[in-house]
Scaffold this motif. Structure first.
Motif, short mmCIF file in Angstrom:
data_model
loop_
_atom_site.label_atom_id
_atom_site.label_comp_id
_atom_site.label_asym_id
_atom_site.label_seq_id
_atom_site.Cartn_x
_atom_site.Cartn_y
_atom_site.Cartn_z
N THR A 109 0.95 -1.34 0.04
CA THR A 109 0.10 -0.10 -0.10
C THR A 109 0.92 1.13 0.01
N TYR A 110 1.72 1.04 0.85
CA TYR A 110 2.69 2.47 0.95
C TYR A 110 3.53 2.34 -0.51
N TYR A 111 4.00 1.30 -1.11
CA TYR A 111 4.81 1.32 -2.17
C TYR A 111 3.89 1.90 -3.45
N ALA A 112 2.77 1.44 -3.50
CA ALA A 112 1.71 1.69 -4.69
C ALA A 112 1.25 3.29 -4.33
N TRP A 158 -2.06 -6.51 -3.01
CA TRP A 158 -1.29 -6.71 -4.19
C TRP A 158 -1.79 -6.19 -5.46
N LYS A 159 -3.14 -6.55 -5.66
CA LYS A 159 -4.04 -6.25 -6.99
C LYS A 159 -4.59 -4.89 -6.59
N ILE A 160 -5.31 -4.74 -5.61
CA ILE A 160 -6.09 -3.25 -5.54
C ILE A 160 -5.34 -2.24 -5.41
N MET A 161 -4.08 -2.37 -4.59
CA MET A 161 -3.47 -0.82 -4.53
C MET A 161 -2.93 -0.60 -5.83
N PRO A 162 -2.21 -1.45 -6.58
CA PRO A 162 -1.55 -0.87 -7.87
C PRO A 162 -2.64 -0.35 -8.98
N ALA A 163 -3.82 -1.14 -8.77
CA ALA A 163 -4.85 -0.93 -9.63
C ALA A 163 -5.61 0.43 -9.45
N LEU A 164 -5.53 0.74 -8.15
CA LEU A 164 -6.15 2.05 -8.00
C LEU A 164 -5.22 3.12 -8.14
N ILE A 165 -4.10 2.98 -7.65
CA ILE A 165 -3.08 4.28 -8.06
C ILE A 165 -3.17 4.50 -9.51
N SER A 166 -3.19 3.44 -10.34
CA SER A 166 -3.12 3.73 -11.87
C SER A 166 -4.57 4.58 -12.13
N PHE A 172 -14.59 -6.72 -7.22
CA PHE A 172 -13.39 -7.36 -6.43
C PHE A 172 -14.24 -8.78 -5.75
N LYS A 173 -13.63 -9.87 -6.11
CA LYS A 173 -14.30 -11.03 -5.26
C LYS A 173 -13.27 -11.97 -4.57
N PRO A 174 -13.22 -11.89 -3.13
CA PRO A 174 -12.37 -12.57 -2.39
C PRO A 174 -12.76 -13.92 -2.33
N ALA A 175 -11.71 -15.03 -1.86
CA ALA A 175 -12.00 -16.33 -1.70
C ALA A 175 -13.11 -16.39 -0.69
N SER A 176 -14.02 -17.53 -1.05
CA SER A 176 -15.26 -17.79 -0.14
C SER A 176 -14.71 -18.16 1.34
N ASP A 177 -13.51 -18.56 1.43
CA ASP A 177 -12.87 -19.18 2.60
C ASP A 177 -12.58 -18.11 3.67
N THR A 178 -12.04 -16.80 2.93
CA THR A 178 -11.46 -15.89 3.79
C THR A 178 -11.88 -14.52 3.18
N PRO A 179 -13.41 -14.14 3.30
CA PRO A 179 -13.61 -12.71 2.82
C PRO A 179 -13.51 -11.71 4.03
#
Ligand code: UN1
Length: 494
Positions: A109-112, A158-166, A172-179
């Motif tokens: 998040t900081y990096y992005a 990893w996916k959300i932050m670079p996608a947002l900064i761009s 977004f769909k997280p895994a059903s075992d760990t939402p």
């Protein structure tokens, strides 16, 4: 019982079906939450809201987008311990590791956020006078993100932050075992000031919700981390609409231990690489290819150390290895142990589902006398099962390392510089570690694999921006007359 809804257009809303599914603690089998199950209609609402938000968000200066991400990073930092505990309860891995998972999310998040002041293009001279040429990065549009359960906050981040900064907007769909960690991440971003509609969260099964994302014509790109089979399916389906697809799929990561290796170091590394996260990393060490000269000694010491690992609930600080995620994974691991036995590999440690414990526990398991073509040496198990394979030389070890469909991470233990460089050159993998286990990638370096592990994408690092932007090439002609590239230049007498 706490119930969690879908997040669409800046609000927590009911699923249109009214159905829910259970979130289960894999160490105790307690139901810890109920989640709203999205439908295709909900996915469409999420896509519509991401569309509506796109114009404004993509035109928001990237450094301003970065400010929201910096705020979110600070909030993640403040809540690190609480989030780690929640993750252990939901996903099972031990606290030390869930803290690391949250830290990885903080780091990216900081990096992005900082990338908001870069998002670099390039300039280069034109072949014609009075003409300027450059590239600029543009967002892609609405992106569909589908993430796995083994890194419940790191991989979404990893996916959300670079996608947002761009400048993209997201469904977004997280895994059903760990939402739950994704829900917390979405809450944090909203509180940090993310405008409504920019990030939408839908939950539910891959076969319904994931499929609706992959098939939705309003989505321009898909980023998926998960199994090879699902990845192949996504690639095929998404190609019909020419969606951009980034895939991070499985691994069958080799560790080569040479006869000149520091054995104590190699054993520490293999132990952590194979049984950390209960073997449930796509970077996990699942094959150790050991030089035949040191194999007996290595094997003996590795087994002794593995026996000392404490299996239990990850919330207990003294636990080394937590449960596997769910019953189907547990059965899959048990199935592979049977396959290994039937193939003639020698089971020297573990091999059983732990019965008296209430959760999904499987003993750390080691097979020896494994030949490289056995299924346990070829297929991703995603559990605490390690295969030891003998090799007579570095060449043979590298040949074995490369004899699988995957190519994500890899490692070699050797004190010899030449061996190290041969491994760097010849191992077919996106990542090679020297004298370190194949897990533990850092967020500012590219992450991804070759062969069936992916389709060339590298996530994180500077490549994260490539994943979520389109390059536009700009030619700016200020000569005031028609200039023809190639033609006018060719006629010039230099
Ligand atoms: C994964 O297992 O899907 O390098 C990702 C690692 C972690 C990420 C693993 N940072 O092991």
């Amino acid at each position: 019982m706490q119930e969690y809804k879908l997040f669409i257009n800046g609000e927590w809303v009911n699923s249109s079906s009214g159905e829910t599914f259970d979130d289960i603690n894999p160490a105790t089998l307690e139901v810890i939450a109920k989640l709203h199950k999205a439908t295709e209609e909900d996915v469409q609402r999420a896509v519509d809201s991401a569309h509506d938000a796109f114009e404004k968000w993509s035109r928001t200066p990237a450094p301003s987008r970065g400010k929201i991400l910096f705020r979110a990073a600070r909030m993640l930092e403040e809540r690190k311990e609480e989030l780690a505990r929640l993750m252990t309860i939901e996903m099972g891995k031990i606290l030390k590791e869930t803290r690391g998972d949250v830290q990885e999310a903080i780091d990216i998040t900081y990096y992005a956020a900082g990338e908001g002041r870069r998002l670099l293009g390039e300039t280069t001279p034109s072949e014609l006078p009075d003409k300027f040429s450059m590239t600029v990065r543009r967002p892609i549009g609405v992106i569909g993100l589908i993430t796995p359960w083994n890194f419940p906050i790191a991989i979404p981040a990893w996916k959300i932050m670079p996608a947002l900064i761009s400048g993209n907007t997201i469904v977004f769909k997280p895994a059903s075992d760990t939402p739950l960690l994704s829900i917390e991440l979405v809450k944090i971003l909203a509180e940090a000031g993310l405008p409504k509609g920019v990030l939408n969260l839908v939950m539910g099964e891959g076969s319904t919700v994931g499929s609706a994302i992959v098939h939705n014509k309003g989505i321009r790109a898909i980023s998926f981390t998960g199994s090879v089979d699902t990845g192949k399916w996504i690639l095929g389906e998404a190609s019909r609409d020419m969606k951009r697809v980034s895939l991070e799929l499985g691994g069958k990561n080799p560790v080569i231990v040479m006869d000149d290796a520091n054995l104590a170091l190699a054993i520490d590394g293999v132990l952590w690489g194979a049984f950390g996260t209960t073997g449930q990393r796509c970077t996990a060490a699942s094959r150790v290819i050991v030089h035949e000269k040191i194999l007996p000694e290595f094997q003996k010491r590795l087994i002794e150390r593995t026996k000392q690992l404490r299996l239990g609930n990850g919330i207990d600080e003294t636990t080394d290895v937590g449960p596997v995620i769910n019953n189907s994974q547990l059965q899959k691991v048990a199935k592979y142990v049977n396959i290994g036995k039937e193939e003639g590999a020698k089971l020297v440690l573990g091999g059983n589902i732990v019965k008296p414990l209430p959760g999904y526990f499987f003993e750390p398991t080691i097979f020896t006398d494994v030949s490289p073509d056995m299924r346990i040496a070829q297929e991703e198990i995603f559990g605490p099962v390690l295969s030891l394979i003998s090799a007579a030389s570095l060449d043979e070890a590298i040949g074995i390392a490369n004899s699988v469909i995957y190519g994500l991470s890899s490692s070699i233990y050797t004190e010899n510089i030449k061996n190290s460089f041969m491994a760097i050159e010849k191992i077919e993998a996106g990542i090679t570690y020297i004298n370190a286990p194949p897990i533990g990638a850092e967020i500012h370096l590219p992450f991804g694999g070759v062969k069936a592990t992916g389709n060339g994408t590298r996530e994180a690092g500077t490549t994260a921006i490539e994943e979520f932007t389109e390059l536009k090439t700009v030619y700016f002609d200020y000569s005031g007359k028609l200039q023809k590239a190639q033609i006018d230049v060719a006629q010039e007498k230099l």
